[in-house]
Design a protein around this motif. Sequence first.
Motif, PDB file in Angstrom:
ATOM      1  N   THR A 283      40.688  30.269  64.278  1.00 43.43           N
ATOM      2  CA  THR A 283      40.333  29.233  63.320  1.00 43.43           C
ATOM      3  C   THR A 283      39.936  29.908  62.008  1.00 43.43           C
ATOM      4  OG1 THR A 283      39.538  27.790  65.082  1.00 43.43           O
ATOM      5  CG2 THR A 283      38.746  27.323  62.850  1.00 43.43           C
ATOM      6  N   ILE A 284      40.477  29.409  60.923  1.00 36.40           N
ATOM      7  CA  ILE A 284      40.117  29.950  59.611  1.00 36.40           C
ATOM      8  C   ILE A 284      38.763  29.379  59.230  1.00 36.40           C
ATOM      9  CG2 ILE A 284      40.745  30.122  57.177  1.00 36.40           C
ATOM     10  CD1 ILE A 284      43.682  29.844  58.078  1.00 36.40           C
ATOM     11  N   ILE A 285      37.808  30.259  58.987  1.00 37.92           N
ATOM     12  CA  ILE A 285      36.444  29.832  58.670  1.00 37.92           C
ATOM     13  C   ILE A 285      36.073  30.138  57.220  1.00 37.92           C
ATOM     14  CG2 ILE A 285      35.673  29.985  61.054  1.00 37.92           C
ATOM     15  CD1 ILE A 285      34.376  32.711  60.196  1.00 37.92           C
ATOM     16  N   GLY A 286      36.986  30.766  56.504  1.00 33.48           N
ATOM     17  CA  GLY A 286      36.770  31.072  55.100  1.00 33.48           C
ATOM     18  C   GLY A 286      38.048  31.621  54.496  1.00 33.48           C
ATOM     19  N   TYR A 287      38.090  31.640  53.188  1.00 32.83           N
ATOM     20  CA  TYR A 287      39.276  32.156  52.505  1.00 32.83           C
ATOM     21  C   TYR A 287      38.909  32.596  51.096  1.00 32.83           C
ATOM     22  CZ  TYR A 287      39.433  27.810  49.876  1.00 32.83           C
ATOM     23  OH  TYR A 287      39.122  26.772  49.042  1.00 32.83           O
ATOM     24  N   ALA A 288      39.770  33.411  50.542  1.00 39.10           N
ATOM     25  CA  ALA A 288      39.706  33.778  49.129  1.00 39.10           C
ATOM     26  C   ALA A 288      41.138  33.784  48.618  1.00 39.10           C
ATOM     27  CB  ALA A 288      39.062  35.151  48.941  1.00 39.10           C
ATOM     28  N   THR A 289      41.366  33.126  47.483  1.00 41.71           N
ATOM     29  CA  THR A 289      42.696  33.100  46.887  1.00 41.71           C
ATOM     30  C   THR A 289      42.649  33.807  45.536  1.00 41.71           C
ATOM     31  OG1 THR A 289      42.241  30.902  45.976  1.00 41.71           O
ATOM     32  CG2 THR A 289      43.462  31.006  48.062  1.00 41.71           C
ATOM     33  N   CYS A 290      43.777  34.385  45.140  1.00 39.55           N
ATOM     34  CA  CYS A 290      43.785  35.213  43.938  1.00 39.55           C
ATOM     35  C   CYS A 290      45.190  35.307  43.354  1.00 39.55           C
ATOM     36  CB  CYS A 290      43.275  36.613  44.285  1.00 39.55           C
ATOM     37  SG  CYS A 290      44.194  37.370  45.649  1.00 39.55           S
ATOM     38  N   PHE A 291      45.249  35.798  42.120  1.00 42.51           N
ATOM     39  CA  PHE A 291      46.534  36.034  41.474  1.00 42.51           C
ATOM     40  C   PHE A 291      46.356  37.036  40.335  1.00 42.51           C
ATOM     41  CE2 PHE A 291      44.729  32.155  39.670  1.00 42.51           C
ATOM     42  CZ  PHE A 291      44.744  32.413  38.303  1.00 42.51           C
ATOM     43  N   PHE A 292      47.464  37.632  39.931  1.00 40.59           N
ATOM     44  CA  PHE A 292      47.427  38.550  38.797  1.00 40.59           C
ATOM     45  C   PHE A 292      47.324  37.768  37.499  1.00 40.59           C
ATOM     46  CE2 PHE A 292      49.429  41.228  41.984  1.00 40.59           C
ATOM     47  CZ  PHE A 292      48.718  42.406  41.823  1.00 40.59           C
ATOM     48  N   ALA A 293      46.660  38.348  36.542  1.00 42.57           N
ATOM     49  CA  ALA A 293      46.522  37.768  35.210  1.00 42.57           C
ATOM     50  C   ALA A 293      46.626  38.891  34.194  1.00 42.57           C
ATOM     51  CB  ALA A 293      45.161  37.069  35.077  1.00 42.57           C
ATOM     52  N   TYR A 294      46.888  38.507  32.971  1.00 43.55           N
ATOM     53  CA  TYR A 294      46.914  39.498  31.893  1.00 43.55           C
ATOM     54  C   TYR A 294      46.002  39.003  30.781  1.00 43.55           C
ATOM     55  CZ  TYR A 294      48.426  43.152  28.800  1.00 43.55           C
ATOM     56  OH  TYR A 294      48.429  44.261  28.005  1.00 43.55           O
ATOM     57  N   TYR A 295      44.964  39.782  30.493  1.00 40.01           N
ATOM     58  CA  TYR A 295      44.035  39.443  29.425  1.00 40.01           C
ATOM     59  C   TYR A 295      44.296  40.372  28.245  1.00 40.01           C
ATOM     60  CZ  TYR A 295      41.702  36.747  33.022  1.00 40.01           C
ATOM     61  OH  TYR A 295      41.425  35.842  34.010  1.00 40.01           O
ATOM     62  N   THR A 296      44.496  39.797  27.079  1.00 41.19           N
ATOM     63  CA  THR A 296      44.908  40.588  25.920  1.00 41.19           C
ATOM     64  C   THR A 296      43.895  41.658  25.547  1.00 41.19           C
ATOM     65  OG1 THR A 296      43.987  38.913  24.429  1.00 41.19           O
ATOM     66  CG2 THR A 296      46.347  38.768  24.956  1.00 41.19           C
ATOM     67  N   TRP A 297      42.636  41.426  25.810  1.00 39.28           N
ATOM     68  CA  TRP A 297      41.617  42.401  25.416  1.00 39.28           C
ATOM     69  C   TRP A 297      41.499  43.559  26.390  1.00 39.28           C
ATOM     70  CZ3 TRP A 297      36.772  39.228  23.522  1.00 39.28           C
ATOM     71  CH2 TRP A 297      37.148  38.486  22.397  1.00 39.28           C
ATOM     72  N   ILE A 298      41.984  43.399  27.616  1.00 39.03           N
ATOM     73  CA  ILE A 298      41.751  44.448  28.612  1.00 39.03           C
ATOM     74  C   ILE A 298      42.994  44.809  29.423  1.00 39.03           C
ATOM     75  CG2 ILE A 298      40.937  42.947  30.473  1.00 39.03           C
ATOM     76  CD1 ILE A 298      38.705  45.108  30.905  1.00 39.03           C
ATOM     77  N   GLY A 299      43.995  43.922  29.476  1.00 41.84           N
ATOM     78  CA  GLY A 299      45.229  44.236  30.189  1.00 41.84           C
ATOM     79  C   GLY A 299      45.301  43.598  31.564  1.00 41.84           C
ATOM     80  N   LYS A 300      46.078  44.240  32.420  1.00 36.02           N
ATOM     81  CA  LYS A 300      46.349  43.733  33.766  1.00 36.02           C
ATOM     82  C   LYS A 300      45.037  43.522  34.522  1.00 36.02           C
ATOM     83  CE  LYS A 300      48.665  45.150  38.024  1.00 36.02           C
ATOM     84  NZ  LYS A 300      49.394  46.268  38.639  1.00 36.02           N
ATOM     85  N   SER A 301      44.902  42.331  35.076  1.00 33.82           N
ATOM     86  CA  SER A 301      43.675  41.960  35.755  1.00 33.82           C
ATOM     87  C   SER A 301      44.003  41.119  36.980  1.00 33.82           C
ATOM     88  CB  SER A 301      42.751  41.184  34.818  1.00 33.82           C
ATOM     89  OG  SER A 301      42.410  41.970  33.695  1.00 33.82           O
ATOM     90  N   PHE A 302      42.965  40.751  37.703  1.00 32.83           N
ATOM     91  CA  PHE A 302      43.096  39.928  38.896  1.00 32.83           C
ATOM     92  C   PHE A 302      42.142  38.762  38.750  1.00 32.83           C
ATOM     93  CE2 PHE A 302      43.818  40.244  43.702  1.00 32.83           C
ATOM     94  CZ  PHE A 302      45.195  40.166  43.580  1.00 32.83           C
ATOM     95  N   TYR A 303      42.561  37.586  39.180  1.00 28.70           N
ATOM     96  CA  TYR A 303      41.728  36.396  39.112  1.00 28.70           C
ATOM     97  C   TYR A 303      41.534  35.865  40.527  1.00 28.70           C
ATOM     98  CZ  TYR A 303      39.722  32.063  37.513  1.00 28.70           C
ATOM     99  OH  TYR A 303      38.858  31.033  37.281  1.00 28.70           O
ATOM    100  N   MET A 304      40.291  35.687  40.919  1.00 24.25           N
ATOM    101  CA  MET A 304      39.982  35.090  42.214  1.00 24.25           C
ATOM    102  C   MET A 304      39.731  33.604  41.971  1.00 24.25           C
ATOM    103  SD  MET A 304      37.108  36.053  45.081  1.00 24.25           S
ATOM    104  CE  MET A 304      35.709  35.683  44.005  1.00 24.25           C
ATOM    105  N   ASP A 305      40.622  32.774  42.482  1.00 27.36           N
ATOM    106  CA  ASP A 305      40.513  31.335  42.233  1.00 27.36           C
ATOM    107  C   ASP A 305      39.418  30.709  43.083  1.00 27.36           C
ATOM    108  OD1 ASP A 305      41.339  28.870  41.038  1.00 27.36           O
ATOM    109  OD2 ASP A 305      42.314  28.379  42.937  1.00 27.36           O
ATOM    110  N   ASP A 306      39.407  30.997  44.358  1.00 30.93           N
ATOM    111  CA  ASP A 306      38.406  30.430  45.259  1.00 30.93           C
ATOM    112  C   ASP A 306      37.881  31.490  46.206  1.00 30.93           C
ATOM    113  OD1 ASP A 306      38.693  27.820  44.333  1.00 30.93           O
ATOM    114  OD2 ASP A 306      39.977  27.181  45.985  1.00 30.93           O
ATOM    115  N   LEU A 307      36.627  31.346  46.562  1.00 30.03           N
ATOM    116  CA  LEU A 307      36.011  32.077  47.668  1.00 30.03           C
ATOM    117  C   LEU A 307      35.159  31.045  48.388  1.00 30.03           C
ATOM    118  CD1 LEU A 307      35.172  34.597  49.294  1.00 30.03           C
ATOM    119  CD2 LEU A 307      33.406  34.982  47.592  1.00 30.03           C
TER     120      LEU A 307
END
Length: 146
Positions: free
Chosen positions: A58-82
């Motif tokens: 049974t899934i009791i928790g999750y974290a979702t994420c995706f790559f993002a690009y921020y102009t001030w810092i570059g390649k980044s990661f975004y965690m949508d939900d935890l």
Amino acid sequence: MSIQIRPIEEADFTQLVALFKEFAIFEKAPELMTNTVEKMIAEKDYINGYAAVNEENTIIGYATCFFAYYTWIGKSFYMDDLYVKPEYRAQGIGTKLINSIIDLATKEHCSKLRWQVSEWNTPAIGFYKSLGAQINETERNCDLIL
């Protein structure tokens, strides 16, 4: 209790949609959760993250994420939900989930990891600060629903 943290799979979508609804209620915005299993199947190439699974599979928790690009810092990661179901909180599961996201972002040479937290969610704010996160009090979300 043995909890496994593993990548999200298509077979998880039904359980995840139920957790998404639960999380939307927790966030006091159930009307905003419009995702469906069918939509997730159609968009499965865009779904990234981790599931926390107990001995009964049974899934009791999750974290979702995706790559993002921020102009001030570059390649980044975004965690949508935890999200961890209330009865499983304070057992280190959220830490394991976010550490999986951090490990992936580090492995992928991202410059930063970003996520949001509701200003009323003081337990989460305290948890994120304990990880060393900086909470930005200035920026506000801007959503355009298409």
